[in-house]
Design an enzyme around this catalytic site. Structure first.
Site, PDB file in Angstrom:
ATOM      1  N   ASP A 293       2.623  -8.286  39.436  1.00  9.23           N
ATOM      2  CA  ASP A 293       1.205  -8.585  39.515  1.00  9.23           C
ATOM      3  C   ASP A 293       1.073  -9.717  40.546  1.00  9.23           C
ATOM      4  O   ASP A 293       2.073 -10.216  41.077  1.00  9.23           O
ATOM      5  CB  ASP A 293       0.655  -8.967  38.128  1.00  9.23           C
ATOM      6  CG  ASP A 293      -0.857  -8.762  38.065  1.00  9.23           C
ATOM      7  OD1 ASP A 293      -1.383  -8.592  36.957  1.00  9.23           O
ATOM      8  OD2 ASP A 293      -1.509  -8.769  39.137  1.00  9.23           O
TER       9      ASP A 293
HETATM   10  C1  GLC Z   1      -4.852  -9.013  39.454  1.00 10.37           C
HETATM   11  C2  GLC Z   1      -4.722  -8.183  38.199  1.00 10.37           C
HETATM   12  C3  GLC Z   1      -4.138  -6.819  38.430  1.00 10.37           C
HETATM   13  C4  GLC Z   1      -4.556  -6.298  39.794  1.00 10.37           C
HETATM   14  C5  GLC Z   1      -3.930  -7.201  40.844  1.00 10.37           C
HETATM   15  C6  GLC Z   1      -4.356  -6.793  42.257  1.00 10.37           C
HETATM   16  O1  GLC Z   1      -4.469 -10.328  39.197  1.00 10.37           O
HETATM   17  O2  GLC Z   1      -4.009  -8.764  37.105  1.00 10.37           O
HETATM   18  O3  GLC Z   1      -4.616  -5.965  37.370  1.00 10.37           O
HETATM   19  O4  GLC Z   1      -4.099  -4.966  39.967  1.00 10.37           O
HETATM   20  O5  GLC Z   1      -4.232  -8.570  40.644  1.00 10.37           O
HETATM   21  O6  GLC Z   1      -5.723  -6.951  42.422  1.00 10.37           O
END
Ligand code: GLC
Length: 746
Positions: A293
């Site tokens: 993430d």
């Molecule tokens: C965010 C979220 C995740 C998302 C990623 C990219 O922090 O936790 O669900 O896909 O970043 O946007």
């Protein structure tokens, strides 16, 4: 037997034989061709450590007033072949521009992947995922992802950071809006439907998206319902309640998995070798790649499990995390780690190979511009059919919570409708969180939808009355005056879309601000009042539910919100939605979910004298609205529950009568209780459902077939199997309203 009877018999026989075979088909596995494999190994043998580190790096694209933009340093990395993928970059022109740099200016010409959070639609925005789950319509859920994939790929994307399949039992956590609710069995069905919708049966097709099961794992169980917080639970709970939906994605062929921010019992997922390698790859056989993430490798330093970003990079790579989202830790530290022999070339090549395989599966080596098709971008986005389906899906996702005196649907004799409340004419809030490339300007507000529904038959007037989340009551008088002019009031209440989603948790989950007071003031006018709720999580509605009002839960319906809701308010659509997450009476009951344990001192509502039982002094144990609950404009009655046990299955049948004055759909739910298990078992567990249309005055037989294997559960040795013994079967209209029958499974 007459000829046509014979023909019918043969047709039925054929269906009985063929249909299960089709449904049981294994998910499509996106095979690599031999030439793909040769190309990948050739590339691996020629890539420098920096180029390998680049393939494991994902970078964020931004937008400014001129449109999509990318940082200059990232542009250089692409040209130097040191970027594997870009996210938040779309439109054909922009993707083509970046792809051209990668495949025409870099040394090895390896194409980029383009990812994005396509969570509930790309341009056509569908109801938020928890709303979709309340439709209990797996076909519609899959279709919405199919449409999302068509639109996203028409704009250059080939990878989505979805489906989010985190089970959660805590409505304080803002991201329940993105999931399917509290039930693991239903969560697994929905997870697989979403992956099928995104990926279709050929990832090489230019209208399919690679899915990404997130957030692995158990991100939905943070202590105190506070985002990113610690997750700590028994292995049996992890295996029984939280892991299955991720495995359902893997079994459905998801091409990627996203590591979650949280720790589990002391080890953050992003550095958790047991989770990412032993469980995900060795036990489950996952053959795709793992992406972090957002900068979650860097966050291992905050977690206190890594000394610095270099140590963090080493731990993540060693754990089996293949791609670094936005953290640049692999790019900055992998070559050093290699030189210091902290990491082996084989480990690096294993990760790079998985990224190159993903690009091959997407057909990007064959044609890097496969997803850059201007004519598709013009023709396949927000088409009339797609918008029609979105409107249908809104009405299917609505849940009728209360309807005293059949306040809904709006009677035809009504002449003037007053729409009062902070969400009455809002378009912005309709999108919900994670609304991708959706534009709020194209949303249909409740006011828009009701006006269209009213046409010239009714006048529709509007007053805000108050704001969503402050304590200003100065608008009440105008609202009361407006209500006095109308003969029907719709109260548009709820949260802003920013009050749920990522980093949007609430300790108090009531209707915010002074909206309950506004409702009370409007109810005092004596007009019939229907509340239309807009929210991204279960709310504590005790105050509102104590008023003599109808309550329609509409969540955030997306682009077609106003039209779909108006279809329900007018009675054109008879609501059939059922809650997939418990609505507690208040925050003190949280976590409160339908499939809890009986405990050694269960509360027996019939025996209130016994005080030494599991109960509160100040509140009942029951939710305000239970899992599986939802009313209809008609009424259904259940009778004649019959169960039969043979050598391998339990067959269950029930009669469901539509005793009201209009046709309606009913989600008939099947639950089971295992009376005695090797570990304590929930008081009931969802094991099946059927959404059936029953015409007014008619009765329908609904039957289920439950293989013994569906009774299996995780034992202390973490093996999953069923124990023989006594079971109770429940069939009904919600988890709290069922017929029941006992059976013995030997
Ligand atoms: C965010 C979220 C995740 C998302 C990623 C990219 O922090 O936790 O669900 O896909 O970043 O946007």
């Amino acid at each position: 037997m007459q000829y046509n009877e014979k023909l019918n018999f043969l047709l039925v026989a054929l269906l009985i034989l063929v249909v299960p075979a089709i449904q049981a088909q294994k998910p499509v596995v996106h095979e690599l061709s031999t030439s793909d494999k040769v190309k990948i190994e050739t590339l691996l043998s020629t890539m420098t450590p920096d180029e390998k580190a680049g393939q494991l790096s994902l970078f964020l694209s931004g937008w400014d007033t001129t449109g999509p933009v990318l940082r200059a340093d990232y542009l250089n990395l692409i040209k130097e072949g040191k970027a594997g993928a870009i996210f938040n970059a779309y439109t054909v022109d922009y993707v083509r521009k970046l792809q051209r740099m990668a495949v025409e200016e870099s040394r090895l010409k390896i194409p980029l992947m383009f990812g994005y959070d396509v969570i509930h639609g790309h341009r056509t925005i569908f109801p938020i995922p928890i709303a979709q789950a309340c439709s209990w319509d797996l076909t519609a859920i899959e279709k919405s992802e199919r449409i999302a994939a068509v639109e996203a790929t028409a704009e250059g994307l080939n990878w989505t950071f979805a489906p989010m399949v985190d089970i959660s039992r805590d409505p304080r956590w803002g991201r329940v809006s993105e999931g399917a609710g509290e039930d693991t069995w239903l969560g697994c069905k929905i997870a697989a439907a979403r992956v099928r919708g995104f990926q279709g049966d050929d990832l090489r097709a230019n209208n399919t998206l690679m899915a990404c099961a997130k957030h692995f794992a158990a991100y939905g169980a943070p202590q105190a319902g506070r985002d990113y917080n610690t997750v700590d639970m028994s292995m049996i709970s992890l295996y029984e309640w939280y892991l299955p939906p991720y495995k359902a994605c893997v079994d459905a062929g998801a091409g990627s998995v996203m590591a979650s921010f949280n720790e589990i019992a002391g080890i953050p997922s992003t550095a958790n070798k047991w989770l990412m390698t032993d469980l995900l790859r060795k036990e489950w056989g996952f053959d795709g790649f793992v992406v972090t993430d957002y900068a979650s490798i860097n966050e291992l330093v905050n977690h206190g499990i890594a000394e610095d970003f270099k140590d963090a990079a080493w731990q993540a790579l060693d754990a089996g995390v293949d791609m670094d989202m936005q953290g640049s830790t692999y790019l900055n530290h992998m070559p050093e780690l290699l030189n210091e022999k902290k990491i082996t070339p084989a480990t690096i090549d294993h990760a790079v190979r998985l990224i190159l395989e993903a690009k091959a599966k997407l057909g990007l080596f064959e044609d890097p511009y496969r997803y850059c098709n201007k004519s598709r971008e013009k023709k396949e986005v927000m088409t009339a059919d797609q918008l029609d389906f979105a409107r249908h899906f809104v009405s299917q996702s609505c849940v009728l919570l209360k309807n005293p005196g059949q306040i809904l649907p709006i009677p035809a004799k009504v002449k003037t409708i007053a729409i009062i409340g902070p969400l009455g004419d809002s378009r912005k809030e309709m999108l919900g969180s994670w609304s991708a490339a959706g534009s709020w300007e194209k949303c249909v507000s409740l006011f828009d939808g009701v006006k269209k529904m009213a046409g010239d038959k009714m006048e529709v007037i509007l007053e805000k009355g108050c704001n969503i989340n402050d304590y200003d009551k100065s608008g009440f008088d105008a609202a009361v005056r407006l209500a006095a002019k109308a003969d029907y009031v719709i109260l548009a209440l709820g949260e802003s879309c920013g009050m749920s989603g990522e980093a949007a948790c609430r300790t108090s989950i009531g209707v915010p601000g002074v909206q309950n007071d506004l409702a009370e003031a409007i109810v005092k006018t004596g007009k019939p009042v229907a509340v239309v709720l807009f929210n991204g999580r279960p709310l504590a509605l005790t105050k509102l539910a104590s008023m003599p009002v109808a309550i329609l839960e509409t969540w955030f319906g997306g682009t077609e919100a106003g039209d779909g809701i108006a279809d329900v308010l007018s009675g054109k659509v008879n609501p059939a939605g059922k809650l997939t997450m418990t609505f507690p009476r208040n925050e003190g009951q949280i976590p409160l979910f339908y499939n809890g344990k009986n405990t050694g001192r269960p509360l027996d509502p019939a025996d209130t004298a016994d005080e030494y039982v599991s109960r509160y002094l100040d509140c009942s144990n029951d939710p305000l609205f239970p899992f599986g609950y939802g009313l209809s404009y008609t009424r259904f009655s259940y009778s004649g529950l019959v169960t039969k046990v043979d050598d391998h299955n339990i067959s269950i049948a029930v009669q469901v009568a539509n005793t009201g004055d209009r046709d309606g759909e009913e989600v008939v739910q099947l639950y089971v209780r295992d009376k005695v298990g090797t570990v304590t078992r929930p008081v009931k567990e969802l094991k099946g459902f059927q959404k059936v249309l029953i015409k007014k005055g008619e009765t329908q037989a609904v039957s289920f077939n439950l293989p013994f294997d569906d009774l299996a559960f995780y034992h202390p040795d973490l093996k999953k199997y069923w124990d023989p013994g006594e079971f109770v079967v429940y069939v009904g209209t919600s988890s709290a309203e069922t017929l029941s029958g006992s059976i013995t499974v030997k």
